[in-house]
Design an enzyme around this catalytic site. Structure first.
Site, PDB file in Angstrom:
ATOM      1  N   ARG A  65       9.497 -16.879  -0.829  1.00  0.00           N
ATOM      2  CA  ARG A  65       8.830 -17.545  -1.964  1.00  0.00           C
ATOM      3  C   ARG A  65       9.206 -19.037  -2.043  1.00  0.00           C
ATOM      4  NH1 ARG A  65       5.473 -13.325  -1.846  1.00  0.00           N
ATOM      5  NH2 ARG A  65       6.253 -11.442  -2.850  1.00  0.00           N
ATOM      6  N   ASP A 310      10.091  -6.486   5.087  1.00  0.00           N
ATOM      7  CA  ASP A 310       8.962  -6.935   4.273  1.00  0.00           C
ATOM      8  C   ASP A 310       9.433  -7.195   2.844  1.00  0.00           C
ATOM      9  OD1 ASP A 310       6.479  -7.713   3.454  1.00  0.00           O
ATOM     10  OD2 ASP A 310       5.525  -5.750   3.611  1.00  0.00           O
ATOM     11  N   GLY A 330       4.249  -5.095  -3.156  1.00  0.00           N
ATOM     12  CA  GLY A 330       5.492  -5.359  -2.445  1.00  0.00           C
ATOM     13  C   GLY A 330       6.731  -5.091  -3.270  1.00  0.00           C
TER      14      GLY A 330
END
Length: 451
Positions: A65, A310, A330
């Site tokens: 992010r 992931d 997610g």
């Protein structure tokens, strides 16, 4: 000569064996591996008391992010989570805000990361709008290129077969990796529309939109579009038995194809969606136990090349919408991936050799990280130290990640990363981060551009 550091009394994984030895480190590199009397003098010596020492682990699939998504995670918190989870190198996906798909965006992100990382970080790029920019993005340091087939993210039109062919041809000429999220966008959109019209908005309805067929259909389309290129294809988070079979068949043709699976799809199945609800929504979704068992078999038999977490952090609010179509997909995974896989080792689902191949050797090979993935003289001194006998309970509230939730909260696991060394420096010690941001290094793709 006086080394910077000597690690004594270790049980170290080297070339398929676990050896009792000592390790000497100088200027971030391994300089000697052998018995303790053979070690040089050192500024610092650490007795590891027989702990298990693995090559520094690599997670080739994380979402760190930062930038306009820093409220979910940033380079400091994300790489702290990596270090706490035993990872010394992570490769960051490009679906950021702004999307990483041009030289300017990549340069800016590299600059931010360089000052804030605690472990080694490489950055993917999405495909640019103009393919003539791809070689320059690669030269600037992109570790690889990501292609999302499930929704339009980058500049390459995923609905245009000729555009895909051109993209793969260019990537092949550059010599870079293309990591593929294989789900068919149009089929998913059609399924979603049908479900929304009939007011099907629950967690299990998400599975009906993202069927196994959407994965296989996208894989076959990608393989066909890339068949005349030299592209190194890496299929991310394979979830289905048919998908794995498709990849196995492609490998038989001699094509450069590898694949990844996540711990989530190994440890959980679609039945867990009823238990966890919206929190369990990920893309691709959890499958039924038939597929889960096929992936476990693929891990043990060597059909799967890597494990990627992931790691996809979100806020609790973003995971708590009343309609599944509004939920962010997610879950975080950096701090649970290794303990979950160590637990599978305990259950004889995989060997230590396979664990190291999946988490270190094969990712290093696929992405050209020639100085990583193995404990050998001259390579980077990245190490993951494990207390293999420690039983402990996952407590998401204690995560270093900003995402303080986990599908594994409360699970008992066996085996815990207790120290993480990055380029010879101690970063994590007994769950505490002991280094400053900026301690990690930026890994730039070493691809040779031939066009």
């Amino acid at each position: 000569m006086i080394a910077d550091l000597v690690l004594n009394n270790t049980k170290t994984y080297i070339k398929g064996e676990i050896l009792e030895c000592s390790i000497a480190i100088e200027e971030g590199k391994f300089i000697k591996i052998g018995r303790q009397p053979q070690m040089p003098n050192a500024d610092q010596k650490i007795n590891l008391h027989g702990m298990l020492v693995l090559p520094g682990l690599i997670d080739e699939h994380v979402h760190l992010r930062d930038e306009k998504k820093a409220y979910k995670e940033d380079f400091i918190s994300g790489t702290a989570a990596a270090a706490a989870g035993g990872f010394t190198t992570v490769l960051d996906m490009p679906n950021n805000q702004p999307v990483t798909n041009n030289v300017e965006a990549l340069k800016n992100r590299l600059d931010i990361a360089e000052r804030r990382t605690l472990v080694n970080v490489g950055l993917y790029s999405e495909f640019p709008r103009n393919l003539t920019e791809l070689p320059q993005i690669s030269r600037e340091g992109a570790i690889g290129f990501k292609l999302f087939m499930g929704n339009q993210v980058g500049g390459l039109n995923i609905d245009d077969d000729q555009a895909l062919k051109n993209g793969f041809k260019t990537a092949g000429e550059v010599g870079t990796v293309v990591a593929v999220h294989a789900e068919d966008k149009n089929q998913i959109m059609f399924n979603e529309q049908q479900l929304k019209q009939t007011k099907h908005n629950s967690a299990k309805d998400f599975l009906s939109a993202h069927t196994e067929q959407t994965e296989v259909q996208a894989m076959k389309r990608v393989l066909k579009a890339s068949e005349d290129s030299k592209t190194n294809l890496h299929f991310c988070h394979v979830t289905s038995q048919q998908g794995l079979e498709t990849i196995k068949e492609a490998k038989k043709t001699g094509k450069k194809v590898t694949c990844e699976v996540t711990p989530n799809h190994l440890m959980l199945s679609s039945s867990d969606v009823a238990l966890y609800g919206m929190m369990a929504i990920m893309m691709p979704p959890l499958r039924d136990k038939t597929h889960q068992e096929a992936l476990l078999k693929g891990i043990s038999q060597g059909d799967i090349d890597t494990i990627g977490s992931d790691h996809a952090p979100h806020t609790i609010e973003e995971k708590s919408a009343s309609s599944v179509w509004e939920v962010k997909v997610g879950v975080p995974g950096l701090e649970t991936a290794l303990p979950l896989m160590l637990t599978l080792v305990r259950k004889n689902w995989l060997t230590f050799q396979r664990l190291v191949e999946l988490f270190a050797e094969k990712p290093a090979e696929i992405y050209g990280l020639v100085s990583k993935g193995k404990i050998e003289e001259g390579k980077d001194a990245d190490l993951t130290i494990i207390d293999y006998n420690q039983r402990w309970t996952v407590v998401a509230a204690e995560f270093k990640s900003k995402a303080k939730f986990s599908l594994y909260n409360g699970w008992e696991v066996v085996g815990k990363p207790v120290k993480t060394f990055v380029n010879g420096a101690l970063i994590m010690d007994e769950s505490e981060i002991v280094a400053k941001p900026g301690s990690g290094k930026i890994i730039r793709g070493g691809n040779k551009v031939s066009i």
